[in-house]
Motif scaffolding. Structure first.
Motif, PDB file in Angstrom:
ATOM      1  N   UNK A 271      -2.046  51.870   6.676  1.00  0.00           N
ATOM      2  CA  UNK A 271      -3.238  52.400   7.329  1.00  0.00           C
ATOM      3  C   UNK A 271      -4.466  51.960   6.550  1.00  0.00           C
ATOM      4  N   UNK A 272      -5.595  51.925   7.223  1.00  0.00           N
ATOM      5  CA  UNK A 272      -6.855  51.594   6.576  1.00  0.00           C
ATOM      6  C   UNK A 272      -7.985  52.324   7.287  1.00  0.00           C
ATOM      7  N   UNK A 273      -9.153  52.349   6.639  1.00  0.00           N
ATOM      8  CA  UNK A 273     -10.327  53.001   7.203  1.00  0.00           C
ATOM      9  C   UNK A 273     -11.338  51.945   7.599  1.00  0.00           C
ATOM     10  N   UNK A 274     -11.815  52.035   8.849  1.00  0.00           N
ATOM     11  CA  UNK A 274     -12.855  51.125   9.338  1.00  0.00           C
ATOM     12  C   UNK A 274     -13.821  51.933  10.192  1.00  0.00           C
ATOM     13  N   UNK A 275     -15.102  51.880   9.834  1.00  0.00           N
ATOM     14  CA  UNK A 275     -16.142  52.640  10.542  1.00  0.00           C
ATOM     15  C   UNK A 275     -15.773  54.121  10.638  1.00  0.00           C
ATOM     16  N   UNK A 276     -15.322  54.662   9.517  1.00  0.00           N
ATOM     17  CA  UNK A 276     -14.967  56.084   9.394  1.00  0.00           C
ATOM     18  C   UNK A 276     -13.787  56.491  10.274  1.00  0.00           C
ATOM     19  N   UNK A 277     -13.008  55.533  10.736  1.00  0.00           N
ATOM     20  CA  UNK A 277     -11.812  55.822  11.517  1.00  0.00           C
ATOM     21  C   UNK A 277     -10.580  55.317  10.778  1.00  0.00           C
ATOM     22  N   UNK A 278      -9.530  56.113  10.815  1.00  0.00           N
ATOM     23  CA  UNK A 278      -8.263  55.730  10.208  1.00  0.00           C
ATOM     24  C   UNK A 278      -7.474  54.901  11.218  1.00  0.00           C
ATOM     25  N   UNK A 279      -7.209  53.658  10.883  1.00  0.00           N
ATOM     26  CA  UNK A 279      -6.520  52.742  11.775  1.00  0.00           C
ATOM     27  C   UNK A 279      -5.132  52.425  11.234  1.00  0.00           C
ATOM     28  N   UNK A 280      -4.197  52.205  12.136  1.00  0.00           N
ATOM     29  CA  UNK A 280      -2.844  51.828  11.753  1.00  0.00           C
ATOM     30  C   UNK A 280      -2.719  50.306  11.672  1.00  0.00           C
ATOM     31  N   UNK A 281      -1.956  49.861  10.703  1.00  0.00           N
ATOM     32  CA  UNK A 281      -1.655  48.444  10.548  1.00  0.00           C
ATOM     33  C   UNK A 281      -0.183  48.250  10.894  1.00  0.00           C
ATOM     34  N   UNK A 282       0.093  47.354  11.834  1.00  0.00           N
ATOM     35  CA  UNK A 282       1.457  47.156  12.318  1.00  0.00           C
ATOM     36  C   UNK A 282       2.044  45.851  11.778  1.00  0.00           C
ATOM     37  N   UNK A 283       3.359  45.855  11.649  1.00  0.00           N
ATOM     38  CA  UNK A 283       4.067  44.610  11.385  1.00  0.00           C
ATOM     39  C   UNK A 283       3.932  43.686  12.589  1.00  0.00           C
ATOM     40  N   UNK A 284       4.114  42.366  12.410  1.00  0.00           N
ATOM     41  CA  UNK A 284       4.016  41.453  13.561  1.00  0.00           C
ATOM     42  C   UNK A 284       5.008  41.822  14.653  1.00  0.00           C
ATOM     43  N   UNK A 285       4.597  41.639  15.898  1.00  0.00           N
ATOM     44  CA  UNK A 285       5.483  41.878  17.029  1.00  0.00           C
ATOM     45  C   UNK A 285       6.422  40.701  17.237  1.00  0.00           C
ATOM     46  N   UNK A 286       6.944  40.584  18.453  1.00  0.00           N
ATOM     47  CA  UNK A 286       7.888  39.505  18.735  1.00  0.00           C
ATOM     48  C   UNK A 286       7.205  38.144  18.602  1.00  0.00           C
ATOM     49  N   UNK A 287       7.873  37.241  17.889  1.00  0.00           N
ATOM     50  CA  UNK A 287       7.339  35.899  17.670  1.00  0.00           C
ATOM     51  C   UNK A 287       8.405  34.855  18.003  1.00  0.00           C
TER      52      UNK A 287
END
Length: 214
Positions: A189-205
């Motif tokens: 997770x990370x914070x951007x513009x005072x919002x907590x955002x989720x970071x995902x692993x890559x999807x299907x490749x």
């Protein structure tokens, strides 16, 4: 007339960052390939345990500088109490338990190889610091403030098929699919513009590869 002189602020860089990583891995595989359906099969499996600690988390690197603070870097406030900074859990990708299973099947008559890999990461507790929060302790002064967040377990299934026919004189082609099931695995997770955002692993490749051995 009184003139106030402004003194420059200095940034000091040193090698005070310390980290530790302990890991134990148990792996097994069949000593001889077994034969089934006109193919040979090799199975590899492993279980790993790890523990990582870092007294200089990812939020405090070369870009970190706040001249208004009197920060005590030897201690941190984590999950309701003051601890040594060196005992702070790693702030990213610190899954304590990992399981890996690989199966390679080969049809030599047709020049075909099929590879499958299943990976599973156990749930983890991670130190997070969403805002530039500090904790003022009467004994140790100003400390970085962290909290504990739970991340669920996750898994991926990857596969690859390779065709290397005998008449091709060393040429081969392979198609690889990562994260076949397209799982939405939260990695961080990370914070951007005072919002907590989720970071995902890559999807299907999908990957297409052509090789030539000479």
């Amino acid at each position: 007339m009184i003139t106030k002189r402004r003194f420059p602020s200095f940034r000091t860089f040193d090698n005070g960052g310390r980290s530790s990583h302990d890991a134990v891995t148990l792996s097994v595989r069949n000593s001889q390939p077994w034969e089934w359906a006109d193919a040979t099969h090799v199975l590899n499996g492993s279980v790993s345990w790890q523990q990582s600690k870092n007294n200089t988390p990812s939020d405090q690197g070369y870009s970190f500088f706040d001249p208004s603070t009197r920060l005590n870097s030897d201690k941190v406030w984590y999950n309701g109490k003051v601890i040594d900074a060196k005992d702070l859990p790693s702030t990213n990708y610190n899954s304590p338990l990992k399981f890996n299973l690989e199966l390679t099947s080969e049809w030599q008559e047709y020049g075909l190889t099929l590879y499958n890999r299943l990976q599973w990461w156990g749930s983890r507790q991670q130190a997070v610091r969403y805002g530039n929060e500090y904790y003022n302790d009467a004994e140790f002064g100003q400390l970085r403030k962290y909290s504990k967040e739970h991340f669920a377990s996750r898994y991926t299934w990857d596969g690859r098929v390779t065709w290397k026919p005998g008449f091709a004189y060393g040429a081969s082609v392979s198609v690889e699919v990562n994260n076949i099931l397209n799982n939405k695995n939260v990695a961080d997770t990370l914070v951007y513009s005072d919002q907590v955002l989720r970071v995902y692993d890559p999807g299907r490749q999908f990957w297409l590869q052509m090789n030539y051995d000479f």
